[in-house]
Design a protein around this motif. Sequence first.
Motif, PDB file in Angstrom:
ATOM      1  N   TYR A  32       0.801  -1.215   0.000  1.00 28.43           N
ATOM      2  CA  TYR A  32       0.000   0.000   0.000  1.00 28.43           C
ATOM      3  C   TYR A  32       0.837   1.269   0.000  1.00 28.43           C
ATOM      4  CZ  TYR A  32      -4.352  -2.475   0.966  1.00 28.43           C
ATOM      5  OH  TYR A  32      -5.465  -3.272   0.878  1.00 28.43           O
ATOM      6  N   THR A  33       0.451   2.195  -0.880  1.00 30.41           N
ATOM      7  CA  THR A  33       0.807   3.592  -0.692  1.00 30.41           C
ATOM      8  C   THR A  33      -0.075   4.118   0.437  1.00 30.41           C
ATOM      9  OG1 THR A  33       1.448   4.007  -2.975  1.00 30.41           O
ATOM     10  CG2 THR A  33       0.616   5.890  -1.722  1.00 30.41           C
ATOM     11  N   GLY A  50       2.053  11.914   1.117  1.00 32.89           N
ATOM     12  CA  GLY A  50       1.942  10.498   0.845  1.00 32.89           C
ATOM     13  C   GLY A  50       3.303   9.845   0.735  1.00 32.89           C
ATOM     14  N   ILE A  51       3.315   8.515   0.880  1.00 31.95           N
ATOM     15  CA  ILE A  51       4.564   7.764   0.844  1.00 31.95           C
ATOM     16  C   ILE A  51       4.330   6.420   0.164  1.00 31.95           C
ATOM     17  CG2 ILE A  51       4.189   6.757   3.150  1.00 31.95           C
ATOM     18  CD1 ILE A  51       7.238   7.191   3.639  1.00 31.95           C
ATOM     19  N   ASP A  52       5.270   5.999  -0.675  1.00 24.62           N
ATOM     20  CA  ASP A  52       5.106   4.720  -1.361  1.00 24.62           C
ATOM     21  C   ASP A  52       5.465   3.570  -0.438  1.00 24.62           C
ATOM     22  OD1 ASP A  52       8.098   3.919  -3.264  1.00 24.62           O
ATOM     23  OD2 ASP A  52       7.916   4.828  -1.279  1.00 24.62           O
ATOM     24  N   ASN A 100      -3.864   0.308  -2.697  1.00 26.66           N
ATOM     25  CA  ASN A 100      -3.075  -0.771  -3.293  1.00 26.66           C
ATOM     26  C   ASN A 100      -3.358  -0.887  -4.800  1.00 26.66           C
ATOM     27  OD1 ASN A 100      -5.649  -1.816  -3.178  1.00 26.66           O
ATOM     28  ND2 ASN A 100      -5.032  -3.791  -2.341  1.00 26.66           N
ATOM     29  N   ARG A 101      -3.931   0.173  -5.361  1.00 28.75           N
ATOM     30  CA  ARG A 101      -4.301   0.124  -6.783  1.00 28.75           C
ATOM     31  C   ARG A 101      -3.088   0.038  -7.699  1.00 28.75           C
ATOM     32  NH1 ARG A 101      -9.707   1.259  -6.661  1.00 28.75           N
ATOM     33  NH2 ARG A 101     -10.444   2.757  -5.104  1.00 28.75           N
ATOM     34  N   HIS A 102      -1.964   0.536  -7.207  1.00 27.33           N
ATOM     35  CA  HIS A 102      -0.755   0.540  -8.034  1.00 27.33           C
ATOM     36  C   HIS A 102       0.362  -0.232  -7.342  1.00 27.33           C
ATOM     37  CE1 HIS A 102      -2.963   3.715 -10.086  1.00 27.33           C
ATOM     38  NE2 HIS A 102      -3.088   4.331  -8.935  1.00 27.33           N
ATOM     39  N   ASN A 103      -0.029  -1.182  -6.505  1.00 27.62           N
ATOM     40  CA  ASN A 103       0.928  -2.004  -5.746  1.00 27.62           C
ATOM     41  C   ASN A 103       1.862  -1.161  -4.887  1.00 27.62           C
ATOM     42  OD1 ASN A 103       0.002  -4.518  -6.779  1.00 27.62           O
ATOM     43  ND2 ASN A 103       1.102  -4.084  -8.680  1.00 27.62           N
ATOM     44  N   GLY A 104       1.409   0.024  -4.511  1.00 26.39           N
ATOM     45  CA  GLY A 104       2.168   0.842  -3.576  1.00 26.39           C
ATOM     46  C   GLY A 104       3.354   1.558  -4.161  1.00 26.39           C
TER      47      GLY A 104
END
Length: 127
Positions: A32-33, A50-52, A100-104
């Motif tokens: 998750y991001t 925000g943070i990856d 989690n749409r972009h795998n974080g």
Amino acid sequence: QVQLVESGGGLVQAGGSLRLSCAASGRTFSDYTVSWFRQAPGKEREFVSGIDWSGRKTDYDETVKGRFTISRDNDKKVVYLQMGSLEPEDTAVYYCAGSNRHNGIVVIPLLSDYNVWGQGTQVTVSS
């Protein structure tokens, strides 16, 4: 799916500091991001920072750059928002959100990208 719980809010004088925490439960936290949003009375919810998944990519709204720092500890499943030089304009309910749409791997500063939300924690900065 993870669940998120914020803590650390409170009342502080202008110029002071607070550290918010976002604690996650669930096994896939590192997918998750995680971002912080805030909502002041009568205003729309807005992106703060925000943070990856790795902690190497961060993003900040211009209004908090240089004053706030986001970090995460995947072992403890916690994301922190260190807030300094607080101003009355920072008064709001602060929400932790996960995507989690972009795998974080990216930080998207849009509410619609986030599929998990905490309940929020109140931050009040007095002048």
